[in-house]
Scaffold this motif. Structure first.
Motif, PDB file in Angstrom:
ATOM      1  N   ARG A  74       0.525   4.776   6.301  1.00 47.59           N
ATOM      2  CA  ARG A  74       0.871   5.279   4.972  1.00 47.59           C
ATOM      3  C   ARG A  74       1.084   4.106   4.019  1.00 47.59           C
ATOM      4  O   ARG A  74       1.637   3.081   4.385  1.00 47.59           O
ATOM      5  N   ARG A  75       0.677   4.289   2.751  1.00 46.23           N
ATOM      6  CA  ARG A  75       0.835   3.247   1.739  1.00 46.23           C
ATOM      7  C   ARG A  75       2.263   3.243   1.209  1.00 46.23           C
ATOM      8  O   ARG A  75       2.925   4.273   1.155  1.00 46.23           O
ATOM      9  N   ASP A  76       2.714   2.063   0.773  1.00 47.17           N
ATOM     10  CA  ASP A  76       4.004   1.977   0.104  1.00 47.17           C
ATOM     11  C   ASP A  76       3.913   2.657  -1.256  1.00 47.17           C
ATOM     12  O   ASP A  76       2.846   2.706  -1.865  1.00 47.17           O
ATOM     13  N   GLN A  77       5.055   3.156  -1.740  1.00 48.39           N
ATOM     14  CA  GLN A  77       5.063   3.775  -3.061  1.00 48.39           C
ATOM     15  C   GLN A  77       5.074   2.722  -4.169  1.00 48.39           C
ATOM     16  O   GLN A  77       4.602   2.981  -5.267  1.00 48.39           O
ATOM     17  N   THR A 128       3.795  -0.477  -6.189  1.00 47.20           N
ATOM     18  CA  THR A 128       2.494  -1.100  -6.424  1.00 47.20           C
ATOM     19  C   THR A 128       2.702  -2.437  -7.131  1.00 47.20           C
ATOM     20  O   THR A 128       3.795  -2.712  -7.642  1.00 47.20           O
ATOM     21  N   LEU A 187       3.264   5.078  -6.636  1.00 45.12           N
ATOM     22  CA  LEU A 187       2.478   6.137  -6.018  1.00 45.12           C
ATOM     23  C   LEU A 187       3.430   7.208  -5.501  1.00 45.12           C
ATOM     24  O   LEU A 187       4.569   6.922  -5.153  1.00 45.12           O
ATOM     25  N   TYR A 215       1.036  11.117   1.382  1.00 46.29           N
ATOM     26  CA  TYR A 215       0.324  10.031   2.055  1.00 46.29           C
ATOM     27  C   TYR A 215       1.047   8.696   1.907  1.00 46.29           C
ATOM     28  O   TYR A 215       0.607   7.685   2.441  1.00 46.29           O
ATOM     29  N   THR A 216       2.183   8.666   1.182  1.00 43.03           N
ATOM     30  CA  THR A 216       2.907   7.417   0.997  1.00 43.03           C
ATOM     31  C   THR A 216       4.101   7.344   1.939  1.00 43.03           C
ATOM     32  O   THR A 216       4.568   8.354   2.454  1.00 43.03           O
ATOM     33  N   LYS A 217       4.603   6.126   2.122  1.00 38.83           N
ATOM     34  CA  LYS A 217       5.816   5.935   2.914  1.00 38.83           C
ATOM     35  C   LYS A 217       6.981   6.405   2.067  1.00 38.83           C
ATOM     36  O   LYS A 217       7.192   5.919   0.964  1.00 38.83           O
ATOM     37  N   GLN A 218       7.721   7.368   2.575  1.00 34.98           N
ATOM     38  CA  GLN A 218       8.852   7.910   1.848  1.00 34.98           C
ATOM     39  C   GLN A 218      10.104   7.668   2.655  1.00 34.98           C
ATOM     40  O   GLN A 218      10.159   8.017   3.829  1.00 34.98           O
TER      41      GLN A 218
END
Length: 78
Positions: free
Chosen positions: A51-54, A56, A63, A67-70
């Motif tokens: 998962r991508r970091d929120q 940027t 983000l 699909y993001t790291k929460q």
């Protein structure tokens, strides 16, 4: 979503005006909408590292989505 992009953008702009009263009087001057089939990210063992970091590299731009790291509970119920 079986609607033309222009209609989706019109509906989103209308909803933003309804949800954020301070946006009254503003108008959308540019928009873009991309439909990605089967773009949902499901929960599953071993998926978190992908998962991508929120955060940027762009100042004040983040983000959001499943699909993001929460760090906390997800907004989506699976």
């Amino acid at each position: 979503m079986p609607l033309p992009n222009d209609e989706i953008i019109r509906r989103v702009a209308k909803q933003v005006l309804a949800l954020f009263p301070s946006s009254q009087g503003l108008e959308v001057i540019w928009s873009s909408f991309v439909k990605i089939g089967q773009s949902l990210c499901g929960e599953g063992p071993g998926k978190d590292p992908f998962r991508r970091d929120q955060k940027t590299p762009v100042k004040n731009f983040f983000l959001a989505g499943s699909y993001t790291k929460q760090y906390g509970r997800s907004n989506f119920v699976w």
